[in-house]
Scaffold this motif. Structure first.
Motif, PDB file in Angstrom:
ATOM      1  N   LEU A 152      43.081 -30.288 -15.231  1.00 65.28           N
ATOM      2  CA  LEU A 152      43.784 -31.024 -14.183  1.00 65.28           C
ATOM      3  C   LEU A 152      43.332 -30.662 -12.781  1.00 65.28           C
ATOM      4  N   THR A 153      42.853 -29.447 -12.568  1.00 66.30           N
ATOM      5  CA  THR A 153      42.360 -29.071 -11.241  1.00 66.30           C
ATOM      6  C   THR A 153      40.842 -29.119 -11.177  1.00 66.30           C
ATOM      7  N   ARG A 154      40.235 -29.701 -12.180  1.00 66.59           N
ATOM      8  CA  ARG A 154      38.784 -29.935 -12.199  1.00 66.59           C
ATOM      9  C   ARG A 154      37.990 -28.636 -12.030  1.00 66.59           C
ATOM     10  N   GLN A 155      38.402 -27.581 -12.708  1.00 69.85           N
ATOM     11  CA  GLN A 155      37.616 -26.354 -12.703  1.00 69.85           C
ATOM     12  C   GLN A 155      36.478 -26.425 -13.709  1.00 69.85           C
ATOM     13  N   ILE A 156      36.362 -27.547 -14.388  1.00 69.86           N
ATOM     14  CA  ILE A 156      35.206 -27.829 -15.231  1.00 69.86           C
ATOM     15  C   ILE A 156      34.579 -29.118 -14.728  1.00 69.86           C
ATOM     16  N   ASP A 157      33.290 -29.252 -14.930  1.00 66.96           N
ATOM     17  CA  ASP A 157      32.600 -30.462 -14.476  1.00 66.96           C
ATOM     18  C   ASP A 157      32.714 -31.602 -15.474  1.00 66.96           C
ATOM     19  N   GLY A 158      32.874 -31.277 -16.751  1.00 66.43           N
ATOM     20  CA  GLY A 158      32.934 -32.333 -17.754  1.00 66.43           C
ATOM     21  C   GLY A 158      33.519 -31.831 -19.053  1.00 66.43           C
ATOM     22  N   LEU A 159      33.924 -32.774 -19.891  1.00 65.83           N
ATOM     23  CA  LEU A 159      34.635 -32.476 -21.132  1.00 65.83           C
ATOM     24  C   LEU A 159      33.936 -33.185 -22.289  1.00 65.83           C
ATOM     25  N   LEU A 160      33.709 -32.457 -23.374  1.00 63.95           N
ATOM     26  CA  LEU A 160      33.124 -33.019 -24.598  1.00 63.95           C
ATOM     27  C   LEU A 160      34.133 -32.903 -25.723  1.00 63.95           C
ATOM     28  N   LEU A 185      26.748 -36.785 -20.814  1.00 64.36           N
ATOM     29  CA  LEU A 185      27.792 -36.274 -19.932  1.00 64.36           C
ATOM     30  C   LEU A 185      27.208 -35.785 -18.614  1.00 64.36           C
ATOM     31  N   ILE A 186      26.088 -35.078 -18.671  1.00 65.46           N
ATOM     32  CA  ILE A 186      25.471 -34.557 -17.450  1.00 65.46           C
ATOM     33  C   ILE A 186      24.994 -35.699 -16.552  1.00 65.46           C
ATOM     34  N   GLU A 187      24.465 -36.770 -17.154  1.00 68.54           N
ATOM     35  CA  GLU A 187      24.061 -37.932 -16.367  1.00 68.54           C
ATOM     36  C   GLU A 187      25.253 -38.550 -15.643  1.00 68.54           C
ATOM     37  N   ILE A 188      26.396 -38.609 -16.331  1.00 69.04           N
ATOM     38  CA  ILE A 188      27.606 -39.164 -15.717  1.00 69.04           C
ATOM     39  C   ILE A 188      28.087 -38.262 -14.582  1.00 69.04           C
ATOM     40  N   ILE A 189      28.100 -36.942 -14.824  1.00 65.10           N
ATOM     41  CA  ILE A 189      28.538 -35.986 -13.805  1.00 65.10           C
ATOM     42  C   ILE A 189      27.679 -36.087 -12.553  1.00 65.10           C
ATOM     43  N   GLN A 190      26.388 -36.221 -12.744  1.00 60.91           N
ATOM     44  CA  GLN A 190      25.458 -36.237 -11.616  1.00 60.91           C
ATOM     45  C   GLN A 190      25.293 -37.614 -10.992  1.00 60.91           C
ATOM     46  N   GLY A 191      26.086 -38.578 -11.464  1.00 59.29           N
ATOM     47  CA  GLY A 191      26.075 -39.899 -10.860  1.00 59.29           C
ATOM     48  C   GLY A 191      24.889 -40.763 -11.222  1.00 59.29           C
ATOM     49  N   LYS A 192      24.172 -40.389 -12.277  1.00 61.28           N
ATOM     50  CA  LYS A 192      23.006 -41.173 -12.687  1.00 61.28           C
ATOM     51  C   LYS A 192      23.380 -42.366 -13.548  1.00 61.28           C
ATOM     52  N   ARG A 193      24.631 -42.337 -14.058  1.00 61.98           N
ATOM     53  CA  ARG A 193      25.136 -43.453 -14.864  1.00 61.98           C
ATOM     54  C   ARG A 193      26.534 -43.795 -14.359  1.00 61.98           C
ATOM     55  N   VAL A 194      26.694 -45.017 -13.877  1.00 59.35           N
ATOM     56  CA  VAL A 194      28.009 -45.459 -13.426  1.00 59.35           C
ATOM     57  C   VAL A 194      28.901 -45.726 -14.629  1.00 59.35           C
ATOM     58  N   ARG A 242      44.347 -41.478 -16.916  1.00 62.82           N
ATOM     59  CA  ARG A 242      42.931 -41.194 -17.136  1.00 62.82           C
ATOM     60  C   ARG A 242      42.291 -40.531 -15.927  1.00 62.82           C
ATOM     61  N   GLU A 243      42.822 -40.800 -14.719  1.00 61.83           N
ATOM     62  CA  GLU A 243      42.236 -40.199 -13.530  1.00 61.83           C
ATOM     63  C   GLU A 243      42.459 -38.692 -13.484  1.00 61.83           C
ATOM     64  N   GLN A 244      43.333 -38.180 -14.343  1.00 58.42           N
ATOM     65  CA  GLN A 244      43.519 -36.740 -14.414  1.00 58.42           C
ATOM     66  C   GLN A 244      42.345 -36.056 -15.105  1.00 58.42           C
ATOM     67  N   LEU A 245      41.554 -36.807 -15.824  1.00 52.55           N
ATOM     68  CA  LEU A 245      40.489 -36.234 -16.631  1.00 52.55           C
ATOM     69  C   LEU A 245      39.186 -36.145 -15.851  1.00 52.55           C
ATOM     70  N   PRO A 246      38.393 -35.106 -16.099  1.00 44.02           N
ATOM     71  CA  PRO A 246      37.033 -35.057 -15.570  1.00 44.02           C
ATOM     72  C   PRO A 246      36.158 -36.012 -16.370  1.00 44.02           C
ATOM     73  N   PRO A 247      34.887 -36.195 -16.018  1.00 43.97           N
ATOM     74  CA  PRO A 247      33.982 -36.994 -16.860  1.00 43.97           C
ATOM     75  C   PRO A 247      34.038 -36.512 -18.299  1.00 43.97           C
ATOM     76  N   LEU A 248      34.078 -37.444 -19.239  1.00 43.41           N
ATOM     77  CA  LEU A 248      34.346 -37.114 -20.637  1.00 43.41           C
ATOM     78  C   LEU A 248      33.453 -37.924 -21.562  1.00 43.41           C
ATOM     79  N   VAL A 249      32.903 -37.267 -22.580  1.00 47.75           N
ATOM     80  CA  VAL A 249      32.100 -37.920 -23.614  1.00 47.75           C
ATOM     81  C   VAL A 249      32.594 -37.437 -24.970  1.00 47.75           C
ATOM     82  N   MET A 250      32.686 -38.367 -25.922  1.00 50.55           N
ATOM     83  CA  MET A 250      33.031 -38.003 -27.299  1.00 50.55           C
ATOM     84  C   MET A 250      31.751 -37.877 -28.121  1.00 50.55           C
ATOM     85  N   ALA A 251      31.686 -36.835 -28.935  1.00 51.10           N
ATOM     86  CA  ALA A 251      30.544 -36.640 -29.822  1.00 51.10           C
ATOM     87  C   ALA A 251      31.028 -36.696 -31.266  1.00 51.10           C
ATOM     88  N   ASN A 252      30.404 -37.515 -32.056  1.00 56.42           N
ATOM     89  CA  ASN A 252      30.657 -37.620 -33.489  1.00 56.42           C
ATOM     90  C   ASN A 252      31.615 -38.735 -33.855  1.00 56.42           C
TER      91      ASN A 252
END
Length: 342
Positions: free
Chosen positions: A120-128, A311-320, A143-153
């Motif tokens: 909630l305080t964005r002490q992580i850059d992204g969530l998997l 996820l890293i591409e999303i964090i770094q703004g390379k993918r909208v 959803r705005e409470q969440l950092p950038p997020l990707v599901m795997a599997n």
């Protein structure tokens, strides 16, 4: 009611009132959570969660690639299926300069403040997420409470997050078709929990493969499992007590298939002469069972690599728009199935 107000209308004062603490305590929770007692932090984080409050007080947590930390949430760290996915994530993240933390849903209380305040305080850059059923997300209403997020599997249309996964329906269809090509028609299926989307897809693939050959689905051949070794043992005992037991079994994961092989040996059932068995996932133990297990092979290491890269591409703004990536599964044929005659 106040707790139903959207986050942009909720103030720090609202959070303080809801939590029964001072606004200074709320501010310290957001900026220096280590300086606030666990009890007070828990009250503040719970109030933020219920009110849908999204902090903008600590800008350094809002910047991309600031903490350099990615958080993995795993349904069960003891499940050997996830090891290769996690390794793929770690290798890819390290190459990009990120540290990876892992939260185990099965053996840790992910509702604890240490996880919630990082999210909630964005002490992580992204969530998997390595599964759709993650308890910590159930309380996050916005959803705005969440950092950038990707599901795997596991792909979940309901959650609509970017995902790296295989086509579970097609993979199951191909596995059951392999059994049908072997001349086997009495094929049972040991399913995983219906609450998991990939289990529903694998079940549908099983049904479609039978339907394509005009073979009716026998309801008694659908045995419910829970992905554990023991549930595979129990399912085989049930199936072999039927008046017309199956001559092949398709399992939704390898651990249940290994349970089937174990129970078959105890019951004196010869595999594959009397019973063919196919698993799903190709965990390491599959090649060392007796006999070695035929199984659907998921590219687990690549799933982890692709998920971390996305996820890293999303964090770094390379993918909208993150989108999703579909990887191809295969079938590794070993000695637990008879070979098709073609």
């Amino acid at each position: 009611m106040e707790e139903n107000l959207p986050s942009y209308r909720t103030t720090m004062k609202d959070v303080a009132k809801k939590a029964g603490v001072s606004t200074a305590t709320v501010s310290r929770t957001l900026t220096s959570p280590d300086k606030v007692s666990p009890s007070a932090r828990n009250k503040v984080m719970q109030a933020m969660n219920e009110l849908g409050y999204s902090s903008t007080l600590n800008p350094r947590h809002q910047k991309s690639h600031d903490s350099g930390i990615l958080l993995i949430l795993v349904p069960d760290i003891c499940d050997p299926f996830f090891h290769e996915i996690i390794r793929g994530i770690e290798v890819t993240a390290a190459a990009a300069g990120y540290l990876v933390l892992t939260g185990d849903c099965a053996h840790q209380n992910l509702q604890e403040v240490s996880f919630l305040d990082k999210i909630l305080t964005r002490q992580i850059d992204g969530l998997l997420l390595l599964g759709s059923q993650v308890p910590v997300l159930s309380g996050l209403s916005y959803r705005e409470q969440l950092p950038p997020l990707v599901m795997a599997n596991e792909f979940s249309a309901d959650l609509a997050f970017p995902t790296v996964h295989i086509d579970n329906l097609t993979a199951a269809f191909n596995a059951v078709s392999w059994l049908l090509d072997s001349g086997l028609k009495k094929i049972a299926c040991i399913t995983g929990p219906d609450t998991m989307s990939h289990c529903r897809y694998r079940r549908q693939g099983y049904i479609q493969a039978l339907s394509r050959r005009n073979i009716p689905v026998e309801p008694r051949y659908l045995a419910r499992g829970d992905f554990s070794f023991a549930s595979g043992c129990d399912a085989l005992t049930y199936l072999m007590q039927l008046p017309d037991p199956p001559d092949a079994i398709f399992c939704h994961n390898d651990r249940m298939a290994l349970g089937v092989l174990h129970q078959a040996a105890l019951m004196g059932i010869r595999v594959p002469e009397q019973l063919s068995v196919i698993g799903f996932d190709d965990i390491d133990a599959a090649q060392y069972s007796h006999p070695p297990l035929t199984t659907v092979t998921q590219p687990r290491f690549r799933i982890g690599c692709e998920a971390a890269a996305l996820l890293i591409e999303i964090i770094q703004g390379k993918r909208v728009n993150g989108g999703s990536r579909l990887l191809e599964a295969g079938l590794t044929v070993r000695q637990s199935t008879v070979t098709p005659a073609r």
